[in-house]
Design a protein around this motif. Structure first.
Motif, PDB file in Angstrom:
ATOM      1  N   ALA A 167      82.402  61.990  -0.886  1.00 38.89           N
ATOM      2  CA  ALA A 167      81.238  62.075  -1.727  1.00 38.89           C
ATOM      3  C   ALA A 167      80.201  62.291  -0.996  1.00 38.89           C
ATOM      4  N   LEU A 168      80.044  61.384   0.182  1.00 38.17           N
ATOM      5  CA  LEU A 168      79.157  61.500   1.065  1.00 38.17           C
ATOM      6  C   LEU A 168      79.134  62.677   2.568  1.00 38.17           C
ATOM      7  N   THR A 169      80.173  63.491   2.446  1.00 44.80           N
ATOM      8  CA  THR A 169      80.678  64.512   3.574  1.00 44.80           C
ATOM      9  C   THR A 169      79.731  65.243   2.132  1.00 44.80           C
ATOM     10  N   ALA A 170      79.740  65.967   1.412  1.00 43.26           N
ATOM     11  CA  ALA A 170      79.097  66.365   0.612  1.00 43.26           C
ATOM     12  C   ALA A 170      77.881  66.237   0.556  1.00 43.26           C
ATOM     13  N   GLN A 171      77.284  64.875   0.587  1.00 41.28           N
ATOM     14  CA  GLN A 171      76.269  64.649   0.085  1.00 41.28           C
ATOM     15  C   GLN A 171      75.432  65.000   1.760  1.00 41.28           C
ATOM     16  N   THR A 172      76.293  65.115   2.913  1.00 36.65           N
ATOM     17  CA  THR A 172      75.893  64.423   4.257  1.00 36.65           C
ATOM     18  C   THR A 172      76.078  65.610   4.520  1.00 36.65           C
ATOM     19  N   GLY A 173      76.967  66.485   4.290  1.00 40.92           N
ATOM     20  CA  GLY A 173      77.067  68.590   5.327  1.00 40.92           C
ATOM     21  C   GLY A 173      77.953  67.635   6.540  1.00 40.92           C
ATOM     22  N   LEU A 174      78.021  66.382   6.598  1.00 39.66           N
ATOM     23  CA  LEU A 174      78.407  66.231   7.772  1.00 39.66           C
ATOM     24  C   LEU A 174      80.393  66.109   7.743  1.00 39.66           C
ATOM     25  N   ALA A 175      81.232  66.878   8.858  1.00 40.99           N
ATOM     26  CA  ALA A 175      82.660  66.638   8.536  1.00 40.99           C
ATOM     27  C   ALA A 175      83.056  65.575   8.482  1.00 40.99           C
ATOM     28  N   GLN A 176      82.171  64.922  10.497  1.00 43.78           N
ATOM     29  CA  GLN A 176      83.272  63.491  10.374  1.00 43.78           C
ATOM     30  C   GLN A 176      82.046  62.462  10.149  1.00 43.78           C
ATOM     31  N   ILE A 177      82.676  61.282   9.926  1.00 38.11           N
ATOM     32  CA  ILE A 177      81.398  60.021   9.342  1.00 38.11           C
ATOM     33  C   ILE A 177      82.227  59.085  10.501  1.00 38.11           C
ATOM     34  N   ASP A 178      81.174  58.395  11.608  1.00 44.44           N
ATOM     35  CA  ASP A 178      81.443  57.555  12.783  1.00 44.44           C
ATOM     36  C   ASP A 178      81.268  56.506  11.783  1.00 44.44           C
ATOM     37  N   LEU A 179      82.104  55.459  10.775  1.00 48.85           N
ATOM     38  CA  LEU A 179      81.631  54.422  10.048  1.00 48.85           C
ATOM     39  C   LEU A 179      81.146  52.633  11.133  1.00 48.85           C
ATOM     40  N   THR A 180      81.407  53.064  12.297  1.00 48.09           N
ATOM     41  CA  THR A 180      80.681  51.704  13.404  1.00 48.09           C
ATOM     42  C   THR A 180      79.366  52.135  13.511  1.00 48.09           C
ATOM     43  N   SER A 181      78.624  53.302  13.170  1.00 47.19           N
ATOM     44  CA  SER A 181      77.585  53.652  13.041  1.00 47.19           C
ATOM     45  C   SER A 181      76.549  53.873  11.762  1.00 47.19           C
ATOM     46  N   CYS A 182      77.040  53.157  10.682  1.00 48.20           N
ATOM     47  CA  CYS A 182      76.408  53.762   9.625  1.00 48.20           C
ATOM     48  C   CYS A 182      74.737  52.904   9.721  1.00 48.20           C
ATOM     49  N   GLY A 183      74.348  52.499  10.369  1.00 52.57           N
ATOM     50  CA  GLY A 183      72.856  52.553  10.253  1.00 52.57           C
ATOM     51  C   GLY A 183      72.134  52.943  10.913  1.00 52.57           C
ATOM     52  N   GLU A 184      72.500  53.594  12.083  1.00 52.56           N
ATOM     53  CA  GLU A 184      72.544  54.100  12.935  1.00 52.56           C
ATOM     54  C   GLU A 184      71.881  55.950  11.930  1.00 52.56           C
ATOM     55  N   LEU A 185      72.781  56.276  11.084  1.00 51.62           N
ATOM     56  CA  LEU A 185      73.524  57.532  11.336  1.00 51.62           C
ATOM     57  C   LEU A 185      72.514  57.915   9.882  1.00 51.62           C
ATOM     58  N   PHE A 186      72.900  56.836   8.518  1.00 51.63           N
ATOM     59  CA  PHE A 186      71.694  57.157   7.834  1.00 51.63           C
ATOM     60  C   PHE A 186      71.201  55.652   6.716  1.00 51.63           C
ATOM     61  N   ASN A 187      70.729  56.123   5.818  1.00 52.73           N
ATOM     62  CA  ASN A 187      69.449  54.992   5.173  1.00 52.73           C
ATOM     63  C   ASN A 187      69.669  55.254   3.291  1.00 52.73           C
ATOM     64  N   GLY A 188      69.089  54.168   2.615  1.00 51.43           N
ATOM     65  CA  GLY A 188      68.941  54.516   1.721  1.00 51.43           C
ATOM     66  C   GLY A 188      70.274  54.626   1.245  1.00 51.43           C
ATOM     67  N   ASP A 189      70.383  55.480   0.206  1.00 53.99           N
ATOM     68  CA  ASP A 189      71.497  56.066  -0.901  1.00 53.99           C
ATOM     69  C   ASP A 189      72.940  56.615   0.323  1.00 53.99           C
ATOM     70  N   GLU A 190      72.783  57.251   1.159  1.00 57.06           N
ATOM     71  CA  GLU A 190      73.308  57.196   2.063  1.00 57.06           C
ATOM     72  C   GLU A 190      74.169  56.118   3.136  1.00 57.06           C
ATOM     73  N   LEU A 191      73.292  54.869   3.187  1.00 58.76           N
ATOM     74  CA  LEU A 191      73.296  54.092   3.866  1.00 58.76           C
ATOM     75  C   LEU A 191      74.664  53.329   2.988  1.00 58.76           C
ATOM     76  N   GLN A 192      74.320  53.268   1.642  1.00 58.14           N
ATOM     77  CA  GLN A 192      74.698  52.264   0.599  1.00 58.14           C
ATOM     78  C   GLN A 192      76.050  52.967   0.753  1.00 58.14           C
ATOM     79  N   MET A 193      76.667  54.470   0.548  1.00 61.50           N
ATOM     80  CA  MET A 193      77.479  55.186   0.441  1.00 61.50           C
ATOM     81  C   MET A 193      78.294  54.249   1.495  1.00 61.50           C
ATOM     82  N   CYS A 194      78.317  54.846   2.716  1.00 63.67           N
ATOM     83  CA  CYS A 194      78.467  54.365   4.028  1.00 63.67           C
ATOM     84  C   CYS A 194      79.082  53.212   4.487  1.00 63.67           C
TER      85      CYS A 194
END
Length: 221
Positions: A147-174
């Protein structure tokens, strides 16, 4: 002690995950498995097949996890290895003179042949169900990741940097992905170890009952 030794790579995986994250934990688990197999070889000049298979699976799935930076492989590994063990137990029910459970414990425990066959199938079924349980727990993470990769278009997601990469709904998804990953790691240690220990205890009670029956039959003869 042997039970804990069998889970040595998983325990170290859990500790490393809590300290450094899943990729470092994967590398630690690979190293721990190699040490485990090497120690048994140096001490006994032989290795347990379960440890050897686990090491090979860790090298393959863990190696792919580190190479591609994709958690999917390490999360699938417990299911694949448990299904492999299940297939070996079930296969031995039809191939060879004795089922695998009897080959492993028959020298120490005397029970009628039908008991060994039932126990062997129980172990096979247990490993299959354990693999399915791991996949069920991991599937929640896979769904959240998709769900998060579909919304952001990112192939890989660094879960240690959720606060730096996302905000709002995407941050909650991370953050939800972080929680689901931790749930899987906890299940991998506590859930699988607990279920295996419970099954081993049930096996002990089952064998003890039939050992008494075998002793009575021997005395009567």
């Amino acid at each position: 002690m042997k039970f804990l030794a069998d889970f040595f790579p998983i325990i170290l995986f859990f500790v490393a995950y809590k300290l450094y994250g899943i990729y470092a934990a994967t590398a630690v688990a690979i190293g721990a498995s190699v040490i485990q197999v090497s120690y048994h070889w140096l001490r006994n000049r032989q290795v347990e097949k379960m440890h050897l298979i686990t090491m090979v699976m860790l090298l393959v799935f863990g190696g792919l996890t580190l190479l591609l930076q994709d958690r999917t492989f390490i999360m699938w590994k417990p299911s694949v290895i448990n299904w492999l063990f299940g297939a070996v137990f079930i296969g031995s029910h039809f191939i060879g003179e004795k089922p695998l459970a009897e080959r492993m414990m028959g020298d120490a425990v005397r029970v009628p042949s039908p008991v060994w066959r039932r126990l062997n199938l129980a172990w096979g079924g247990f490993f299959v169900l354990l693999g399915l349980a791991n996949l069920y727990v991991a599937s929640f993470f896979f769904s959240a990741e998709a769900a998060l990769t579909a919304q952001t278009g990112l192939a890989q997601i660094d879960l240690t940097s959720c606060g730096e990469l996302f905000n709002g709904d995407e941050l909650q998804m991370c953050l939800e992905m972080q929680s689901l990953e931790a749930d899987w790691v906890n299940f991998k240690l506590f859930g699988m170890m607990g279920l295996t220990l419970a099954f081993v205890l049930l096996q002990a009670f089952y064998l003890a009952r039939h050992m008494q029956d075998q002793e009575q039959l021997t005395e009567e003869n």
